[in-house]
Scaffold this motif. Sequence first.
Motif, PDB file in Angstrom:
ATOM      1  N   CYS A 132      -1.962  -6.462  15.200  1.00 57.00           N
ATOM      2  CA  CYS A 132      -3.078  -7.401  15.090  1.00 57.00           C
ATOM      3  C   CYS A 132      -2.881  -8.306  13.876  1.00 57.00           C
ATOM      4  O   CYS A 132      -3.840  -8.714  13.213  1.00 57.00           O
ATOM      5  CB  CYS A 132      -4.398  -6.632  14.973  1.00 57.00           C
ATOM      6  SG  CYS A 132      -4.764  -5.582  16.403  1.00 57.00           S
ATOM      7  N   LYS A 174      -1.003  -8.406  19.640  1.00 59.08           N
ATOM      8  CA  LYS A 174      -1.985  -8.026  20.654  1.00 59.08           C
ATOM      9  C   LYS A 174      -3.023  -9.136  20.845  1.00 59.08           C
ATOM     10  O   LYS A 174      -3.310  -9.888  19.909  1.00 59.08           O
ATOM     11  CB  LYS A 174      -2.698  -6.732  20.231  1.00 59.08           C
ATOM     12  CG  LYS A 174      -1.869  -5.461  20.369  1.00 59.08           C
ATOM     13  CD  LYS A 174      -2.704  -4.252  19.956  1.00 59.08           C
ATOM     14  CE  LYS A 174      -1.992  -2.939  20.280  1.00 59.08           C
ATOM     15  NZ  LYS A 174      -0.792  -2.718  19.457  1.00 59.08           N
ATOM     16  N   PRO A 175      -3.613  -9.198  22.024  1.00 58.75           N
ATOM     17  CA  PRO A 175      -4.711 -10.146  22.223  1.00 58.75           C
ATOM     18  C   PRO A 175      -5.861  -9.863  21.259  1.00 58.75           C
ATOM     19  O   PRO A 175      -6.120  -8.708  20.901  1.00 58.75           O
ATOM     20  CB  PRO A 175      -5.131  -9.914  23.675  1.00 58.75           C
ATOM     21  CG  PRO A 175      -3.940  -9.312  24.331  1.00 58.75           C
ATOM     22  CD  PRO A 175      -3.263  -8.485  23.271  1.00 58.75           C
ATOM     23  N   TYR A 176      -6.547 -10.906  20.869  1.00 63.41           N
ATOM     24  CA  TYR A 176      -7.656 -10.792  19.910  1.00 63.41           C
ATOM     25  C   TYR A 176      -8.700  -9.789  20.380  1.00 63.41           C
ATOM     26  O   TYR A 176      -9.199  -8.981  19.584  1.00 63.41           O
ATOM     27  CB  TYR A 176      -8.296 -12.171  19.705  1.00 63.41           C
ATOM     28  CG  TYR A 176      -9.546 -12.130  18.859  1.00 63.41           C
ATOM     29  CD1 TYR A 176      -9.466 -12.074  17.471  1.00 63.41           C
ATOM     30  CD2 TYR A 176     -10.799 -12.150  19.456  1.00 63.41           C
ATOM     31  CE1 TYR A 176     -10.608 -12.025  16.687  1.00 63.41           C
ATOM     32  CE2 TYR A 176     -11.958 -12.098  18.684  1.00 63.41           C
ATOM     33  CZ  TYR A 176     -11.854 -12.047  17.307  1.00 63.41           C
ATOM     34  OH  TYR A 176     -13.001 -11.995  16.546  1.00 63.41           O
ATOM     35  N   GLU A 177      -9.036  -9.796  21.648  1.00 63.43           N
ATOM     36  CA  GLU A 177     -10.072  -8.906  22.163  1.00 63.43           C
ATOM     37  C   GLU A 177      -9.681  -7.441  22.036  1.00 63.43           C
ATOM     38  O   GLU A 177     -10.531  -6.582  21.794  1.00 63.43           O
ATOM     39  CB  GLU A 177     -10.386  -9.253  23.636  1.00 63.43           C
ATOM     40  CG  GLU A 177     -11.082 -10.587  23.829  1.00 63.43           C
ATOM     41  CD  GLU A 177     -12.421 -10.639  23.090  1.00 63.43           C
ATOM     42  OE1 GLU A 177     -13.120  -9.609  23.053  1.00 63.43           O
ATOM     43  OE2 GLU A 177     -12.751 -11.711  22.550  1.00 63.43           O
ATOM     44  N   VAL A 178      -8.398  -7.147  22.208  1.00 64.30           N
ATOM     45  CA  VAL A 178      -7.925  -5.762  22.057  1.00 64.30           C
ATOM     46  C   VAL A 178      -8.093  -5.305  20.618  1.00 64.30           C
ATOM     47  O   VAL A 178      -8.554  -4.184  20.346  1.00 64.30           O
ATOM     48  CB  VAL A 178      -6.449  -5.643  22.498  1.00 64.30           C
ATOM     49  CG1 VAL A 178      -5.890  -4.255  22.182  1.00 64.30           C
ATOM     50  CG2 VAL A 178      -6.310  -5.940  23.986  1.00 64.30           C
ATOM     51  N   CYS A 179      -7.754  -6.169  19.683  1.00 62.13           N
ATOM     52  CA  CYS A 179      -7.881  -5.827  18.262  1.00 62.13           C
ATOM     53  C   CYS A 179      -9.342  -5.689  17.863  1.00 62.13           C
ATOM     54  O   CYS A 179      -9.718  -4.783  17.104  1.00 62.13           O
ATOM     55  CB  CYS A 179      -7.211  -6.900  17.411  1.00 62.13           C
ATOM     56  SG  CYS A 179      -5.420  -7.008  17.684  1.00 62.13           S
ATOM     57  N   LYS A 180     -10.175  -6.567  18.368  1.00 57.63           N
ATOM     58  CA  LYS A 180     -11.611  -6.512  18.060  1.00 57.63           C
ATOM     59  C   LYS A 180     -12.223  -5.208  18.563  1.00 57.63           C
ATOM     60  O   LYS A 180     -13.004  -4.560  17.877  1.00 57.63           O
ATOM     61  CB  LYS A 180     -12.315  -7.707  18.699  1.00 57.63           C
ATOM     62  CG  LYS A 180     -13.811  -7.767  18.399  1.00 57.63           C
ATOM     63  CD  LYS A 180     -14.444  -8.998  19.036  1.00 57.63           C
ATOM     64  CE  LYS A 180     -15.942  -9.029  18.754  1.00 57.63           C
ATOM     65  NZ  LYS A 180     -16.587 -10.210  19.372  1.00 57.63           N
ATOM     66  N   GLN A 181     -11.819  -4.802  19.773  1.00 56.97           N
ATOM     67  CA  GLN A 181     -12.328  -3.557  20.336  1.00 56.97           C
ATOM     68  C   GLN A 181     -11.850  -2.352  19.530  1.00 56.97           C
ATOM     69  O   GLN A 181     -12.598  -1.396  19.320  1.00 56.97           O
ATOM     70  CB  GLN A 181     -11.875  -3.431  21.798  1.00 56.97           C
ATOM     71  CG  GLN A 181     -12.413  -2.196  22.507  1.00 56.97           C
ATOM     72  CD  GLN A 181     -11.970  -2.122  23.951  1.00 56.97           C
ATOM     73  OE1 GLN A 181     -11.171  -2.944  24.404  1.00 56.97           O
ATOM     74  NE2 GLN A 181     -12.484  -1.161  24.684  1.00 56.97           N
ATOM     75  N   ARG A 235     -15.155  -4.603  15.523  1.00 52.84           N
ATOM     76  CA  ARG A 235     -15.606  -5.835  14.880  1.00 52.84           C
ATOM     77  C   ARG A 235     -14.432  -6.786  14.833  1.00 52.84           C
ATOM     78  O   ARG A 235     -13.338  -6.477  15.296  1.00 52.84           O
ATOM     79  CB  ARG A 235     -16.099  -5.555  13.449  1.00 52.84           C
ATOM     80  CG  ARG A 235     -15.045  -4.862  12.601  1.00 52.84           C
ATOM     81  CD  ARG A 235     -15.495  -4.653  11.166  1.00 52.84           C
ATOM     82  NE  ARG A 235     -14.555  -3.848  10.415  1.00 52.84           N
ATOM     83  CZ  ARG A 235     -13.432  -4.286   9.900  1.00 52.84           C
ATOM     84  NH1 ARG A 235     -13.083  -5.544  10.076  1.00 52.84           N
ATOM     85  NH2 ARG A 235     -12.629  -3.488   9.211  1.00 52.84           N
ATOM     86  N   LYS A 236     -14.631  -7.934  14.218  1.00 50.16           N
ATOM     87  CA  LYS A 236     -13.549  -8.867  14.056  1.00 50.16           C
ATOM     88  C   LYS A 236     -12.542  -8.286  13.057  1.00 50.16           C
ATOM     89  O   LYS A 236     -12.905  -7.905  11.938  1.00 50.16           O
ATOM     90  CB  LYS A 236     -14.092 -10.201  13.523  1.00 50.16           C
ATOM     91  CG  LYS A 236     -13.006 -11.248  13.289  1.00 50.16           C
ATOM     92  CD  LYS A 236     -13.607 -12.546  12.757  1.00 50.16           C
ATOM     93  CE  LYS A 236     -12.534 -13.562  12.490  1.00 50.16           C
ATOM     94  NZ  LYS A 236     -13.078 -14.840  11.951  1.00 50.16           N
TER      95      LYS A 236
END
Length: 400
Positions: free
Chosen positions: A369, A385-392, A396-397
């Motif tokens: 990430c 990794k895609p941003y959404e995967v890291c956020k999950q 949080r962000k």
Amino acid sequence: MENKNYTSSEKQSPVAMFNTLCYLLLLLLLHFSLSQGLTFPQDISALKAFKASIKPTSIPSWSCLASWDFAAADPCALPRRTHFTCGIICSIDSTRVTKITLDPAGYSGQLTPLLSQLTQLTILDLSDNSFFGSIPSSISSLRSLQTLILKSNSFSGSIPDSVTTLKSLESLDISHNSLSGPLPKTLNLLSGLRRLDLSYNQLTGFLPKLPYNLLELALKGNSLSGYISNSSFDGLTQLEVVELSENSFTGTLGAWFFLLPALQQADLANNSLTRVEISKPSGGNSDLVAIDLGFNHIEGNAPTDFVNYPQLSSLTLRYNRLRGAIPLEYSKKKSLRRLFLDGNFLIGRPPSEFFGGDTWVSGSLGNNCLVGCPGSSQLCSPSQKPYEVCKQAYGRKPMA
């Protein structure tokens, strides 16, 4: 004065001539004895049983075993021009078989228990053939055996406990077979063992206490499980290489492991370890060169204390569950040549030192990430990794 030239025979005294003749006679007798062969009957019967247990159709005409013709010659007779040309070595007096080293000709058969009659055997190497069935427990009678290599066959069943009574054994390799069941509980009784390779079988259970004189341990590609315990490695002050990858070990790998005094290489990839403890080596001294902990379930931050191992040149922590930033100390360690941190959840910007013109590190920081990892650098491949995967993953962000 008349100058006489004496021949060497005229100069010799009768006693010297007699001694010379006796010496020549002994040489002739020795040559005759060796050419006739004096192999012990029990050794001959063991060799006959060994060959008889192998399928005739699996013995090529050009192979070592094809030259074993007991009707035509004594196994230890010299010279071996047409019979017993290879596969065995005998004692200097041509009476006992001391080594069996077969060629990889595809021999197929079971190991006869009568091999136990070869009580002077020091090496038994049947590697890269198609032997099958169980390893006979009578192998414990080979008290002089120093090297046992049965790798790359189709042996099955358990490792007989009687193997651990072979006090002279220095090297044991039964890798790439179909052995099953647990490791012998008395494995540590092999006090002379220096190299042990049981990789790529179907062994299960825990690690027992290991022989204290081991230099190399390879148990990769089995189904061993449980914790990697300090008690299994207690007293192994000479152990240099540990290969335990592709098993099912769990839990925490303690700091004691990396402090084994002679450890140079350790591969524990593809297990289910969840935590790693690292501490500084005593006095800053360690021979550790390479460590692979990839493809586990290790959580937490990337361990910083690995940089305190002065000779460490290869570190692999790929495809775990590491979080946080890449330790800046990694980028300042000049001995580090290979670094694989890909497949984690590391965040932030990677240290800029990794991307200078004089970069010395190869490996991968991809599939994390990270932000600002230069796409032009091989270290940043594959992509993050895609941003959404890291956020999950962080709930949080992710921090930049």
